[in-house]
Design a protein around this motif. Structure first.
Motif, mmCIF file in Angstrom:
data_model
loop_
_atom_site.group_PDB
_atom_site.id
_atom_site.type_symbol
_atom_site.label_atom_id
_atom_site.label_comp_id
_atom_site.label_asym_id
_atom_site.label_seq_id
_atom_site.Cartn_x
_atom_site.Cartn_y
_atom_site.Cartn_z
ATOM 1 N N THR A 105 0.825 -1.205 0.000
ATOM 2 C CA THR A 105 0.000 0.000 0.000
ATOM 3 C C THR A 105 0.860 1.257 0.000
ATOM 4 O O THR A 105 0.571 2.227 -0.709
ATOM 5 N N LEU A 106 1.925 1.255 0.769
ATOM 6 C CA LEU A 106 2.836 2.396 0.814
ATOM 7 C C LEU A 106 3.485 2.627 -0.555
ATOM 8 O O LEU A 106 3.552 3.769 -1.023
ATOM 9 N N ILE A 107 3.957 1.562 -1.190
ATOM 10 C CA ILE A 107 4.588 1.697 -2.509
ATOM 11 C C ILE A 107 3.568 2.212 -3.528
ATOM 12 O O ILE A 107 3.871 3.090 -4.339
ATOM 13 N N PHE A 108 2.345 1.704 -3.489
ATOM 14 C CA PHE A 108 1.299 2.163 -4.399
ATOM 15 C C PHE A 108 1.001 3.653 -4.179
ATOM 16 O O PHE A 108 0.864 4.420 -5.138
ATOM 17 N N GLY A 109 0.934 4.097 -2.940
ATOM 18 C CA GLY A 109 0.674 5.505 -2.636
ATOM 19 C C GLY A 109 1.789 6.406 -3.124
ATOM 20 O O GLY A 109 1.535 7.470 -3.688
ATOM 21 N N VAL A 110 3.031 5.997 -2.907
ATOM 22 C CA VAL A 110 4.173 6.794 -3.357
ATOM 23 C C VAL A 110 4.181 6.887 -4.877
ATOM 24 O O VAL A 110 4.438 7.961 -5.447
ATOM 25 N N GLY A 169 3.411 9.973 -9.778
ATOM 26 C CA GLY A 169 2.714 10.088 -11.064
ATOM 27 C C GLY A 169 1.975 11.413 -11.189
ATOM 28 O O GLY A 169 1.976 12.050 -12.258
ATOM 29 N N ALA A 170 1.349 11.866 -10.114
ATOM 30 C CA ALA A 170 0.650 13.155 -10.145
ATOM 31 C C ALA A 170 1.632 14.305 -10.330
ATOM 32 O O ALA A 170 1.354 15.258 -11.071
ATOM 33 N N ILE A 171 2.792 14.228 -9.693
ATOM 34 C CA ILE A 171 3.804 15.279 -9.840
ATOM 35 C C ILE A 171 4.322 15.324 -11.271
ATOM 36 O O ILE A 171 4.440 16.395 -11.871
ATOM 37 N N TYR A 174 2.776 14.331 -13.950
ATOM 38 C CA TYR A 174 1.683 14.826 -14.787
ATOM 39 C C TYR A 174 1.594 16.345 -14.719
ATOM 40 O O TYR A 174 1.475 17.017 -15.736
ATOM 41 N N LYS A 175 1.651 16.916 -13.519
ATOM 42 C CA LYS A 175 1.547 18.374 -13.365
ATOM 43 C C LYS A 175 2.727 19.088 -14.011
ATOM 44 O O LYS A 175 2.575 20.161 -14.594
ATOM 45 N N VAL A 176 3.921 18.531 -13.893
ATOM 46 C CA VAL A 176 5.106 19.181 -14.449
ATOM 47 C C VAL A 176 5.082 19.148 -15.970
ATOM 48 O O VAL A 176 5.442 20.126 -16.631
ATOM 49 N N ASN A 177 4.637 18.068 -16.563
ATOM 50 C CA ASN A 177 4.665 17.917 -18.019
ATOM 51 C C ASN A 177 3.431 18.463 -18.723
ATOM 52 O O ASN A 177 3.385 18.474 -19.946
ATOM 53 N N ARG A 178 2.434 18.909 -17.976
ATOM 54 C CA ARG A 178 1.218 19.451 -18.583
ATOM 55 C C ARG A 178 1.512 20.826 -19.168
ATOM 56 O O ARG A 178 2.222 21.624 -18.555
#
Length: 98
Positions: A11-16, A21-23, A25-29
């Protein structure tokens, strides 16, 4: 106990991974197309605005490169849409009270 540890680590690895992935996505948008940096710098720091109505500005609201001003007194109240880039009055609305 080992099974609980494995589930917790998974669960910890999935959360990280989700946060990373969100970071990414935001940087490359691409940046929003509202206004480029050159257009922002092109706006004047000062602009003269000719108010066609006697009386002071009573209220003002800003929206991007436009302003909505309530000017006048009593029966001569008006709403003015002002283009901040040029200082020109883009629209006039007369307020009539019943």
């Amino acid at each position: 106990m080992l099974r609980l540890l494995a589930v917790s680590v998974g669960t910890l690895i999935f959360g990280v991974m989700a946060v990373l992935g969100a970071i990414v996505y935001k940087v490359n948008r691409p940046a929003p197309a509202d206004r480029t940096e050159a257009e922002t710098k092109a706006l004047p720091a000062e602009a003269a605005i000719d108010l066609p109505v006697a009386g002071a500005i009573r209220q003002i609201a800003l929206d991007g490169d436009r302003a909505l001003a309530l000017v006048g007194e009593g029966a001569d109240e008006r709403l003015l849409v002002i283009d901040l880039a040029t200082g020109a009055v883009a629209a006039r609305y007369t307020l009539r009270r019943p």
